[in-house]
Design a protein around this motif. Sequence first.
Motif, PDB file in Angstrom:
ATOM      1  N   ILE A 242       7.693  -3.700   3.580  1.00 55.22           N
ATOM      2  CA  ILE A 242       8.499  -3.145   4.661  1.00 55.22           C
ATOM      3  C   ILE A 242       8.070  -3.704   6.013  1.00 55.22           C
ATOM      4  CG2 ILE A 242       9.155  -1.025   5.880  1.00 55.22           C
ATOM      5  CD1 ILE A 242       8.899   0.453   3.240  1.00 55.22           C
ATOM      6  N   ASN A 243       6.768  -3.734   6.268  1.00 50.38           N
ATOM      7  CA  ASN A 243       6.284  -4.206   7.573  1.00 50.38           C
ATOM      8  C   ASN A 243       6.675  -5.667   7.822  1.00 50.38           C
ATOM      9  OD1 ASN A 243       5.085  -1.735   8.106  1.00 50.38           O
ATOM     10  ND2 ASN A 243       3.106  -2.329   7.251  1.00 50.38           N
ATOM     11  N   GLY A 244       6.498  -6.494   6.793  1.00 50.35           N
ATOM     12  CA  GLY A 244       6.869  -7.898   6.931  1.00 50.35           C
ATOM     13  C   GLY A 244       8.358  -8.084   7.110  1.00 50.35           C
ATOM     14  N   THR A 245       9.145  -7.282   6.382  1.00 46.99           N
ATOM     15  CA  THR A 245      10.604  -7.376   6.477  1.00 46.99           C
ATOM     16  C   THR A 245      11.089  -6.993   7.870  1.00 46.99           C
ATOM     17  OG1 THR A 245      10.874  -6.873   4.119  1.00 46.99           O
ATOM     18  CG2 THR A 245      12.783  -6.517   5.543  1.00 46.99           C
ATOM     19  N   VAL A 246      10.530  -5.907   8.427  1.00 45.85           N
ATOM     20  CA  VAL A 246      10.929  -5.471   9.774  1.00 45.85           C
ATOM     21  C   VAL A 246      10.541  -6.512  10.818  1.00 45.85           C
ATOM     22  CG1 VAL A 246      10.526  -3.754  11.579  1.00 45.85           C
ATOM     23  CG2 VAL A 246      10.867  -3.022   9.216  1.00 45.85           C
ATOM     24  N   ALA A 247       9.315  -7.033  10.731  1.00 43.92           N
ATOM     25  CA  ALA A 247       8.863  -8.033  11.702  1.00 43.92           C
ATOM     26  C   ALA A 247       9.707  -9.299  11.607  1.00 43.92           C
ATOM     27  CB  ALA A 247       7.388  -8.360  11.469  1.00 43.92           C
ATOM     28  N   PHE A 248       9.991  -9.723  10.383  1.00 50.28           N
ATOM     29  CA  PHE A 248      10.792 -10.937  10.195  1.00 50.28           C
ATOM     30  C   PHE A 248      12.217 -10.749  10.700  1.00 50.28           C
ATOM     31  CE2 PHE A 248      13.890 -13.272   7.663  1.00 50.28           C
ATOM     32  CZ  PHE A 248      13.461 -14.571   7.846  1.00 50.28           C
ATOM     33  N   SER A 249      12.851  -9.640  10.294  1.00 50.87           N
ATOM     34  CA  SER A 249      14.252  -9.408  10.663  1.00 50.87           C
ATOM     35  C   SER A 249      14.407  -9.308  12.180  1.00 50.87           C
ATOM     36  CB  SER A 249      14.771  -8.132   9.995  1.00 50.87           C
ATOM     37  OG  SER A 249      14.699  -8.244   8.590  1.00 50.87           O
TER      38      SER A 249
ATOM     39  N   THR B 161       5.013 -14.479  14.720  1.00 49.54           N
ATOM     40  CA  THR B 161       3.573 -14.680  14.546  1.00 49.54           C
ATOM     41  C   THR B 161       2.960 -13.501  13.799  1.00 49.54           C
ATOM     42  OG1 THR B 161       3.455 -15.967  16.598  1.00 49.54           O
ATOM     43  CG2 THR B 161       1.388 -15.077  15.742  1.00 49.54           C
ATOM     44  N   LEU B 162       3.392 -12.287  14.190  1.00 49.88           N
ATOM     45  CA  LEU B 162       2.940 -11.083  13.491  1.00 49.88           C
ATOM     46  C   LEU B 162       3.379 -11.116  12.033  1.00 49.88           C
ATOM     47  CD1 LEU B 162       1.714  -8.213  13.522  1.00 49.88           C
ATOM     48  CD2 LEU B 162       3.956  -7.369  14.268  1.00 49.88           C
ATOM     49  N   PHE B 163       4.586 -11.594  11.778  1.00 50.88           N
ATOM     50  CA  PHE B 163       5.105 -11.691  10.421  1.00 50.88           C
ATOM     51  C   PHE B 163       4.231 -12.589   9.550  1.00 50.88           C
ATOM     52  CE2 PHE B 163       7.706 -14.454   7.636  1.00 50.88           C
ATOM     53  CZ  PHE B 163       8.000 -13.533   6.645  1.00 50.88           C
ATOM     54  N   VAL B 164       3.864 -13.757  10.071  1.00 47.54           N
ATOM     55  CA  VAL B 164       3.011 -14.682   9.314  1.00 47.54           C
ATOM     56  C   VAL B 164       1.667 -14.024   8.993  1.00 47.54           C
ATOM     57  CG1 VAL B 164       1.768 -16.873   9.422  1.00 47.54           C
ATOM     58  CG2 VAL B 164       4.120 -16.747  10.235  1.00 47.54           C
ATOM     59  N   LYS B 165       1.117 -13.294   9.965  1.00 48.87           N
ATOM     60  CA  LYS B 165      -0.161 -12.607   9.744  1.00 48.87           C
ATOM     61  C   LYS B 165      -0.026 -11.556   8.650  1.00 48.87           C
ATOM     62  CE  LYS B 165      -3.788 -10.038  12.156  1.00 48.87           C
ATOM     63  NZ  LYS B 165      -4.245  -9.462  13.458  1.00 48.87           N
ATOM     64  N   ILE B 166       1.066 -10.802   8.664  1.00 52.06           N
ATOM     65  CA  ILE B 166       1.299  -9.772   7.648  1.00 52.06           C
ATOM     66  C   ILE B 166       1.428 -10.401   6.265  1.00 52.06           C
ATOM     67  CG2 ILE B 166       2.964  -8.060   6.811  1.00 52.06           C
ATOM     68  CD1 ILE B 166       3.618  -7.447   9.753  1.00 52.06           C
ATOM     69  N   GLU B 167       2.209 -11.484   6.177  1.00 47.55           N
ATOM     70  CA  GLU B 167       2.466 -12.110   4.874  1.00 47.55           C
ATOM     71  C   GLU B 167       1.204 -12.691   4.246  1.00 47.55           C
ATOM     72  OE1 GLU B 167       6.005 -11.812   3.598  1.00 47.55           O
ATOM     73  OE2 GLU B 167       5.222 -10.400   5.059  1.00 47.55           O
ATOM     74  N   ASN B 168       0.252 -13.075   5.072  1.00 45.69           N
ATOM     75  CA  ASN B 168      -0.993 -13.637   4.560  1.00 45.69           C
ATOM     76  C   ASN B 168      -2.003 -12.581   4.140  1.00 45.69           C
ATOM     77  OD1 ASN B 168      -0.495 -16.460   4.685  1.00 45.69           O
ATOM     78  ND2 ASN B 168      -0.778 -16.422   6.892  1.00 45.69           N
ATOM     79  N   THR B 169      -1.667 -11.299   4.369  1.00 41.69           N
ATOM     80  CA  THR B 169      -2.618 -10.238   4.050  1.00 41.69           C
ATOM     81  C   THR B 169      -2.110  -9.272   2.985  1.00 41.69           C
ATOM     82  OG1 THR B 169      -1.771  -8.909   5.917  1.00 41.69           O
ATOM     83  CG2 THR B 169      -3.693 -10.309   6.335  1.00 41.69           C
ATOM     84  N   VAL B 170      -0.778  -9.149   2.811  1.00 40.11           N
ATOM     85  CA  VAL B 170      -0.257  -8.175   1.846  1.00 40.11           C
ATOM     86  C   VAL B 170      -0.274  -8.747   0.433  1.00 40.11           C
ATOM     87  CG1 VAL B 170       1.174  -7.011   3.548  1.00 40.11           C
ATOM     88  CG2 VAL B 170       2.140  -8.900   2.221  1.00 40.11           C
ATOM     89  N   GLU B 171      -0.329  -7.843  -0.545  1.00 40.12           N
ATOM     90  CA  GLU B 171      -0.389  -8.263  -1.948  1.00 40.12           C
ATOM     91  C   GLU B 171       0.935  -8.814  -2.443  1.00 40.12           C
ATOM     92  OE1 GLU B 171      -1.308  -6.250  -6.337  1.00 40.12           O
ATOM     93  OE2 GLU B 171      -1.835  -5.183  -4.488  1.00 40.12           O
ATOM     94  N   ALA B 172       2.041  -8.189  -2.032  1.00 39.64           N
ATOM     95  CA  ALA B 172       3.379  -8.615  -2.473  1.00 39.64           C
ATOM     96  C   ALA B 172       4.234  -8.912  -1.239  1.00 39.64           C
ATOM     97  CB  ALA B 172       4.024  -7.534  -3.323  1.00 39.64           C
ATOM     98  N   PRO B 173       4.129 -10.113  -0.668  1.00 37.74           N
ATOM     99  CA  PRO B 173       4.842 -10.433   0.576  1.00 37.74           C
ATOM    100  C   PRO B 173       6.346 -10.552   0.386  1.00 37.74           C
ATOM    101  CG  PRO B 173       3.793 -12.403  -0.290  1.00 37.74           C
ATOM    102  CD  PRO B 173       3.338 -11.261  -1.144  1.00 37.74           C
ATOM    103  N   MET B 174       7.091 -10.258   1.448  1.00 42.02           N
ATOM    104  CA  MET B 174       8.545 -10.438   1.419  1.00 42.02           C
ATOM    105  C   MET B 174       8.892 -11.909   1.260  1.00 42.02           C
ATOM    106  SD  MET B 174      11.343 -11.494   3.428  1.00 42.02           S
ATOM    107  CE  MET B 174      11.051 -11.281   5.179  1.00 42.02           C
ATOM    108  N   LEU B 175       8.132 -12.777   1.927  1.00 44.26           N
ATOM    109  CA  LEU B 175       8.319 -14.220   1.824  1.00 44.26           C
ATOM    110  C   LEU B 175       6.996 -14.845   1.430  1.00 44.26           C
ATOM    111  CD1 LEU B 175       9.974 -16.783   2.207  1.00 44.26           C
ATOM    112  CD2 LEU B 175       9.400 -16.740   4.629  1.00 44.26           C
ATOM    113  N   ASP B 176       6.930 -15.352   0.215  1.00 40.91           N
ATOM    114  CA  ASP B 176       5.696 -15.958  -0.277  1.00 40.91           C
ATOM    115  C   ASP B 176       5.482 -17.291   0.433  1.00 40.91           C
ATOM    116  OD1 ASP B 176       3.555 -16.957  -1.665  1.00 40.91           O
ATOM    117  OD2 ASP B 176       4.321 -16.403  -3.641  1.00 40.91           O
ATOM    118  N   LEU B 177       4.529 -17.319   1.368  1.00 39.28           N
ATOM    119  CA  LEU B 177       4.306 -18.524   2.171  1.00 39.28           C
ATOM    120  C   LEU B 177       3.712 -19.671   1.359  1.00 39.28           C
ATOM    121  CD1 LEU B 177       3.042 -16.927   5.500  1.00 39.28           C
ATOM    122  CD2 LEU B 177       5.334 -17.726   4.925  1.00 39.28           C
TER     123      LEU B 177
END
Length: 485
Positions: free
Chosen positions: A197-204, A239-255
């Motif tokens: 959710i956090n990554g999705t909100v930041a990205f959107s 930038t916040l989105f990239v940080k979130i995606e690199n820390t969560v177990e199941a990212p919205m966008l697998d970098l």
Amino acid sequence: MKKIDYKWTALSCTTLGALFSVLSGSTLLIALPSIMKDLHTSMSIVTWTIMGYMLVMTILVPSIGRMADMVGRKKLYVSGFAVFTLTSILCSISQTGLQLLVFRMIQAVGGALMVANSTAIVADAFPKRELGKALGINSMIICVASVAGPILGGFLISIGWRSIFYINIPIGIIGTFWAAFKLKETKVPFEKQKFDINGTVAFSAGMLALLTALTLGGFSGWFNIYVLTLFLVAIILLTLFVKIENTVEAPMLDLRLLKTRVLAFAFAANFLNGVARGAVTFLLIFYLQGVKGVDPMLAGILLSPFAIAMMIVSPFSGWLSDKYGVRILSSVGLLISAVGLAGLMIIKPDTPIIELIIWMSIMGFGSGMFFAPNTSAIMGGVPADKRGIAAGLRTMLTNAGMVLSIAICMAIISSSISPDAMQALFVGSQVGGQGIATGQFITGLRTAFTLCFVFSLLAAFISYLRGPSAVWEEEEEEKEDRVYN
């Protein structure tokens, strides 16, 4: 139904969806001047019926792709078909330009649900060795819609622009029920997955700020305080989105998809190609209906060579990519597209129609060589549980490139001609040299096509730099055995 037969059923469902959405967009594009006059609305509103649709699609498709990997693709795809059909009814009864814009942006939600899942559904149904051929067939049907759309739109305008949306209704009803009864979930979604959710909100929010800034910048100036503020907000949120995606177990966008060279360069080429060709049709409508003074139906016919050439080439390029690989084929295709754009760089008020047809055909030939192989490289280079994300990211980057293309090219044109003259040119109330600065408009048009040419060359260079195919933990043979046996 046997799995070997199901793949063609899946292709028919997704192809009908592609035909539906592309036909709707291409018929609407040719009708914009008529809508503007009938609803007594501004050029910015009718332009946003196209831009707003792409903006919503761009924002939503990655998160929808991730959701599809979690809960399955069928229900989301069928829902998208239904939403698109319902909003076609709403668009057809719009009484103001603002109403049409709002309904179109809701329609984009349905479009995002279809587009984010269609490519992944095909990739799930076909073995990797046949994926290029399947995507080539899909691209060919999209081209058919691109050819038929402007011509059909030109014909329907003589009845009334609302008929453009009426025609969507029976197609949408058939497509919704066909997909609901025929599509299957070929893979079981993994259990206990969490939605980011956090990554999705930041990205959107970040993408909304970025694309809005790009769009507004093209019309109101790049140094406008609101545009600069939106760019700053976009940088912070992404930038916040990239940080979130690199820390969560199941990212919205697998970098990780961007860390693999072949995928990163395939995605980048997709984006740059979107920038290179996103505004071309839009600009040629200006030229044909304004400078040349042709009627909408003839304009639609004259725009068809691009799609016809692409339609002819796409199935062969997909088949060739299955046999000989993607790198050279897609890169040469982008170079050929650049040749077509180079021809448009010397456009004049009295340029012969046959010359325009030649340049558009060359562009279409090159695009047909690029699209199916590049998409096959992306979808065949990711594991099955990442295909929704990959398809969503590919669509997002294509749409983002097209939004940027239209924004930049409109900014170039706007700087070369007054707003009143541009509006008169767009609706066809003044044509040729009758009251508009034709010379300045042509200068702006050439500059815009030159920029598109440069981006096409850059896309070809980036495409060529891709490396060997991605290797994932899941072996391809094991995946195919699970799906087809």
